[in-house]
Enzyme design. Structure first.
Site, PDB file in Angstrom:
ATOM      1  CG  ASP A 195      -1.882  -1.175   1.210  1.00  0.00           C
ATOM      2  OD1 ASP A 195      -2.231  -1.652   0.118  1.00  0.00           O
ATOM      3  OD2 ASP A 195      -2.242  -1.639   2.307  1.00  0.00           O
ATOM      4  CE  LYS A 251       2.480  -2.564  -4.270  1.00  0.00           C
ATOM      5  NZ  LYS A 251       2.133  -2.229  -2.882  1.00  0.00           N
ATOM      6  CE  LYS A 297       0.766  10.244  -8.003  1.00  0.00           C
ATOM      7  NZ  LYS A 297       0.574  11.541  -7.430  1.00  0.00           N
ATOM      8  N   GLY A 350      -4.529  -4.450  -3.748  1.00  0.00           N
ATOM      9  CA  GLY A 350      -5.495  -3.409  -4.093  1.00  0.00           C
ATOM     10  C   GLY A 350      -4.693  -2.197  -4.491  1.00  0.00           C
ATOM     11  CG  HIS A 351      -1.926  -2.341  -6.949  1.00  0.00           C
ATOM     12  ND1 HIS A 351      -1.094  -3.029  -7.790  1.00  0.00           N
ATOM     13  CD2 HIS A 351      -1.648  -2.801  -5.708  1.00  0.00           C
ATOM     14  CE1 HIS A 351      -0.349  -3.875  -7.081  1.00  0.00           C
ATOM     15  NE2 HIS A 351      -0.678  -3.749  -5.816  1.00  0.00           N
ATOM     16  NE  ARG A 362       5.991 -31.725  -6.060  1.00  0.00           N
ATOM     17  CZ  ARG A 362       6.833 -32.644  -5.617  1.00  0.00           C
ATOM     18  NH1 ARG A 362       7.753 -33.116  -6.404  1.00  0.00           N
ATOM     19  NH2 ARG A 362       6.739 -33.085  -4.377  1.00  0.00           N
ATOM     20  CD  GLN A 380       0.714  -9.082  -2.315  1.00  0.00           C
ATOM     21  OE1 GLN A 380       1.365  -9.762  -3.084  1.00  0.00           O
ATOM     22  NE2 GLN A 380      -0.531  -8.750  -2.559  1.00  0.00           N
ATOM     23  N   GLY A 386     -10.829  -3.073   3.258  1.00  0.00           N
ATOM     24  CA  GLY A 386     -11.391  -1.929   3.984  1.00  0.00           C
ATOM     25  C   GLY A 386     -10.940  -1.851   5.440  1.00  0.00           C
ATOM     26  CB  SER A 444       3.389  11.070  -4.763  1.00  0.00           C
ATOM     27  OG  SER A 444       1.990  11.139  -4.896  1.00  0.00           O
TER      28      SER A 444
HETATM   29  P1  GDP Z   1      -0.701   0.235  -3.527  1.00  0.00           P
HETATM   30  O1  GDP Z   1      -1.300  -1.024  -3.007  1.00  0.00           O
HETATM   31  O2  GDP Z   1       0.752   0.344  -3.245  1.00  0.00           O
HETATM   32  O3  GDP Z   1      -1.025   0.480  -4.981  1.00  0.00           O
HETATM   33  O4  GDP Z   1      -1.395   1.424  -2.698  1.00  0.00           O
HETATM   34  P2  GDP Z   1      -2.955   1.571  -2.363  1.00  0.00           P
HETATM   35  O5  GDP Z   1      -3.679   1.992  -3.586  1.00  0.00           O
HETATM   36  O6  GDP Z   1      -3.463   0.384  -1.634  1.00  0.00           O
HETATM   37  O7  GDP Z   1      -2.900   2.732  -1.282  1.00  0.00           O
HETATM   38  C1  GDP Z   1      -2.366   3.986  -1.562  1.00  0.00           C
HETATM   39  C2  GDP Z   1      -3.450   5.052  -1.318  1.00  0.00           C
HETATM   40  O8  GDP Z   1      -2.860   6.331  -1.250  1.00  0.00           O
HETATM   41  C3  GDP Z   1      -4.475   5.150  -2.444  1.00  0.00           C
HETATM   42  O9  GDP Z   1      -5.722   5.498  -1.900  1.00  0.00           O
HETATM   43  C4  GDP Z   1      -3.936   6.288  -3.316  1.00  0.00           C
HETATM   44  O10 GDP Z   1      -4.964   6.948  -4.052  1.00  0.00           O
HETATM   45  C5  GDP Z   1      -3.378   7.187  -2.255  1.00  0.00           C
HETATM   46  N1  GDP Z   1      -2.227   8.015  -2.675  1.00  0.00           N
HETATM   47  C6  GDP Z   1      -1.207   7.689  -3.521  1.00  0.00           C
HETATM   48  N2  GDP Z   1      -0.292   8.673  -3.545  1.00  0.00           N
HETATM   49  C7  GDP Z   1      -0.733   9.623  -2.697  1.00  0.00           C
HETATM   50  C8  GDP Z   1      -0.196  10.874  -2.257  1.00  0.00           C
HETATM   51  O11 GDP Z   1       0.891  11.296  -2.638  1.00  0.00           O
HETATM   52  N3  GDP Z   1      -0.928  11.583  -1.340  1.00  0.00           N
HETATM   53  C9  GDP Z   1      -2.112  11.137  -0.861  1.00  0.00           C
HETATM   54  N4  GDP Z   1      -2.751  11.894   0.049  1.00  0.00           N
HETATM   55  N5  GDP Z   1      -2.654   9.971  -1.245  1.00  0.00           N
HETATM   56  C10 GDP Z   1      -1.962   9.216  -2.140  1.00  0.00           C
HETATM   57  P1  IMO Z   2      -0.894  -4.311  -2.132  1.00  0.00           P
HETATM   58  O1  IMO Z   2      -0.443  -4.920  -3.429  1.00  0.00           O
HETATM   59  C1  IMO Z   2      -1.085  -4.586   2.203  1.00  0.00           C
HETATM   60  C2  IMO Z   2      -1.252  -8.616   3.923  1.00  0.00           C
HETATM   61  C3  IMO Z   2      -2.522  -9.054   4.623  1.00  0.00           C
HETATM   62  C4  IMO Z   2      -1.955 -10.023   5.641  1.00  0.00           C
HETATM   63  C5  IMO Z   2      -0.799 -10.689   4.883  1.00  0.00           C
HETATM   64  C6  IMO Z   2      -1.160 -12.035   4.275  1.00  0.00           C
HETATM   65  O2  IMO Z   2      -2.164  -3.547  -2.236  1.00  0.00           O
HETATM   66  O3  IMO Z   2       0.209  -3.534  -1.502  1.00  0.00           O
HETATM   67  P2  IMO Z   2      -2.655 -12.869   2.249  1.00  0.00           P
HETATM   68  O4  IMO Z   2      -4.092 -12.607   1.920  1.00  0.00           O
HETATM   69  O5  IMO Z   2      -1.703 -12.455   1.185  1.00  0.00           O
HETATM   70  O6  IMO Z   2      -2.417 -14.264   2.747  1.00  0.00           O
HETATM   71  O7  IMO Z   2      -2.358 -11.931   3.533  1.00  0.00           O
HETATM   72  O8  IMO Z   2      -0.434  -9.785   3.859  1.00  0.00           O
HETATM   73  N1  IMO Z   2      -1.433  -8.147   2.531  1.00  0.00           N
HETATM   74  C7  IMO Z   2      -1.340  -6.859   2.159  1.00  0.00           C
HETATM   75  N2  IMO Z   2      -1.161  -5.748   2.905  1.00  0.00           N
HETATM   76  N3  IMO Z   2      -1.166  -4.509   0.864  1.00  0.00           N
HETATM   77  C8  IMO Z   2      -1.314  -5.610   0.109  1.00  0.00           C
HETATM   78  O9  IMO Z   2      -1.251  -5.601  -1.235  1.00  0.00           O
HETATM   79  C9  IMO Z   2      -1.456  -6.869   0.757  1.00  0.00           C
HETATM   80  N4  IMO Z   2      -1.632  -8.133   0.327  1.00  0.00           N
HETATM   81  C10 IMO Z   2      -1.600  -8.918   1.422  1.00  0.00           C
HETATM   82  O10 IMO Z   2      -3.172  -7.969   5.231  1.00  0.00           O
HETATM   83  O11 IMO Z   2      -1.393  -9.310   6.719  1.00  0.00           O
HETATM   84 MG    MG Z   3      -2.869  -1.654  -1.793  1.00  0.00          MG
END
Ligand code: GDP
Ligand code: IMO
Ligand code: MG
Length: 423
Positions: free
Chosen positions: A12, A15, A17, A39-40, A141, A222, A300, A411
């Site tokens: 999170d 990535k 963005k 969740g990107h 396997r 991740q 969430g 950012s």
């Molecule tokens: P990812 O899993 O690495 O792709 O990240 P997520 O999408 O799960 O979480 C990043 C959150 O931060 C998202 O809601 C983006 O819209 C938000 N975001 C990304 N860059 C920025 C930033 O520079 N400032 C703010 N306030 N929000 C950002």
């Molecule tokens: P992105 O790509 C943040 C965390 C889960 C849990 C652990 C194992 O959006 O950055 P799993 O379902 O993979 O067996 O869960 O990893 N987790 C993440 N935390 N961002 C993610 O993906 C995650 N994908 C898995 O919360 O702690």
């Molecule tokens: Mg994410």
């Protein structure tokens, strides 16, 4: 130019963005590990899109989007994601390619994920999407791959074998009724029919494109500390999220990779259980969660928040061979009077500057902080690096020095426009 983009913390980092921003200049965007536990988020003209399986470059027309062999695919989720985009007028089918070698998530994986988690004393906090059990089957396997969904004889044989074993485990160990062969067989054959046009040998496709001079962007899911080998095991996911995973997860050799971009938040977050040395006390945790909207894009759940941990990120820079950093969400720290950075850990009376691999040390280590002045100015509307407050530039410089990698992108908001290149 072939680029791997990975998260250097616990996921999170933002990535999605950065992938969206970098996708403009490449031909193909490829997911190489993980599944719909990811969740990107990409925000374009005020509209927010969250991608779980499709690469985050998909909003750029004409880009080839690849789901590599290292990914575990829930076909129902993939079809739903394609449908949502189609309803918004974004057609992806013609440019989507899914590896025939990618393993398939079945309902028994998802149920097992929850049942196993319930039995554990040390809960991981999985997303419950069946990721761990699907990768377990791959290693054991007995997994079923995307290519098998196109071959009814193969699917029948493998599914029968799986249910033979798994239904006994479900009944005897978990007191769960198990799964009926016919219903699953029909359902998954129909997914195969629907996705047939996209399933292919993606390793061959990517290598042909590289040979033609096209550029590839590898999208990590991740983060480094959720990696199965280098993360805070066992509080990790079940795949190699580190840069090396891009090669095994796509069939593109290390010699074809030109650069590695590491994404960090200006602070740290974690969803789920596990050690977190720089975690905030409750009041600050809530303040930053609210400012940064730190809630999981997949489940969430509220994300745990803490200060930037340079001990972790320095290790991540080493493990991933990071060439440059993208620093996200700087704006979230705008109103802080002081900002802390963790420069070392204290454990059993000793000071460590390297990240420990021992779980006990990770859990008991205390952070050693350096404290810096905040900038206490809004940065969200800034569009050029030179206009950032001096204290913000100083903070970035400190992180570059501590993590031993230059920051090339900063950012200050979720939109594409709030992206500053650092000279
Ligand atoms: P990812 O899993 O690495 O792709 O990240 P997520 O999408 O799960 O979480 C990043 C959150 O931060 C998202 O809601 C983006 O819209 C938000 N975001 C990304 N860059 C920025 C930033 O520079 N400032 C703010 N306030 N929000 C950002
Ligand atoms: P992105 O790509 C943040 C965390 C889960 C849990 C652990 C194992 O959006 O950055 P799993 O379902 O993979 O067996 O869960 O990893 N987790 C993440 N935390 N961002 C993610 O993906 C995650 N994908 C898995 O919360 O702690
Ligand atoms: Mg994410």
């Amino acid at each position: 130019m072939n680029t791997i983009l990975i998260g250097l913390q616990w996921g999170d980092e933002g990535k999605g963005k950065v992938i969206d921003v970098l996708s403009r200049d490449v031909h193909c965007v490829v997911r190489y590990q993980g599944g719909n536990n990811a969740g990107h988020t990409v925000v374009v003209n005020g509209a927010s899109f969250v991608f779980h399986l499709l690469p985050s470059g998909v909003l750029h027309p004409g880009k080839i989007c690849v789901i590599g062999n290292g990914v575990v695919v829930d076909p129902q989720v993939l079809l739903a994601e394609l449908d949502v985009l189609k309803k918004k007028g974004i057609e992806v089918r013609d440019r989507l390619r899914v590896s025939e070698q990618a393993h398939v998530i079945f309902p028994y994986h998802k149920i097992l994920d929850g049942l196993r988690e319930r039995k554990r004393s040390n809960k991981i906090g999985t997303t419950g999407r069946g990721i761990g059990p699907c990768y377990s089957d791959k290693a054991a396997r007995c997994g079923i791959r995307m290519g098998d969904l196109l071959n009814s004889r193969m699917l029948r044989e493998k599914l029968l074998d799986n249910l033979n074993e798994k239904n006994e485990i479900f009944k005897k160990v978990f007191r769960h009724p198990g799964f009926s062969f016919e219903a699953l067989f029909d359902e998954y054959l129909s997914y195969g029919r629907k996705l047939k046009g996209s399933v292919c040998d993606t390793a061959a496709l990517l290598n042909e494109r590289i040979d033609k001079g096209e550029s590839i962007l590898f999208e990590g899911a991740q983060g480094t500390f959720l990696d199965i080998d280098f993360g805070t095991y066992p509080f990790v996911t079940s795949s190699n999220a580190v840069s090396a995973g891009a090669c095994t997860g796509t069939g593109v050799a290390p010699t074809k990779i030109d650069r590695v971009v590491g994404v960090v938040k200006a602070y740290t977050t974690r969803v789920g259980e596990g050690p977190f040395v720089t975690e905030f006390p409750k009041s600050l945790d809530e303040e930053i969660r609210c400012k940064g909207q730190e809630f999981g894009a997949t489940t969430g759940r509220p994300r745990r928040c803490g200060w930037f941990d340079a001990v972790m990120v320095r290790r991540a820079v080493m493990i991933n061979g990071v060439d440059s950093l993208a620093m996200m969400k700087l704006d979230v720290l705008d109103q802080m009077k002081t900002i802390k950075v963790c420069v070392a850990y204290k454990y059993k009376g000793k000071v460590f500057r390297t990240f420990p691999n021992d779980l006990d040390a990770m859990q008991k280590a205390r952070p050693v902080f350096e404290v810096f002045s905040g900038w206490q100015k809004n940065t969200e509307a800034i569009r050029s690096y030179k206009d950032l407050p001096q204290e913000a530039k100083d903070y970035i410089r400190v992180i570059e020095d501590l993590c031993r990698a230059p920051v090339n992108l900063v950012s200050v908001g979720s939109s594409r426009e709030a992206t500053l290149s650092k000279p």
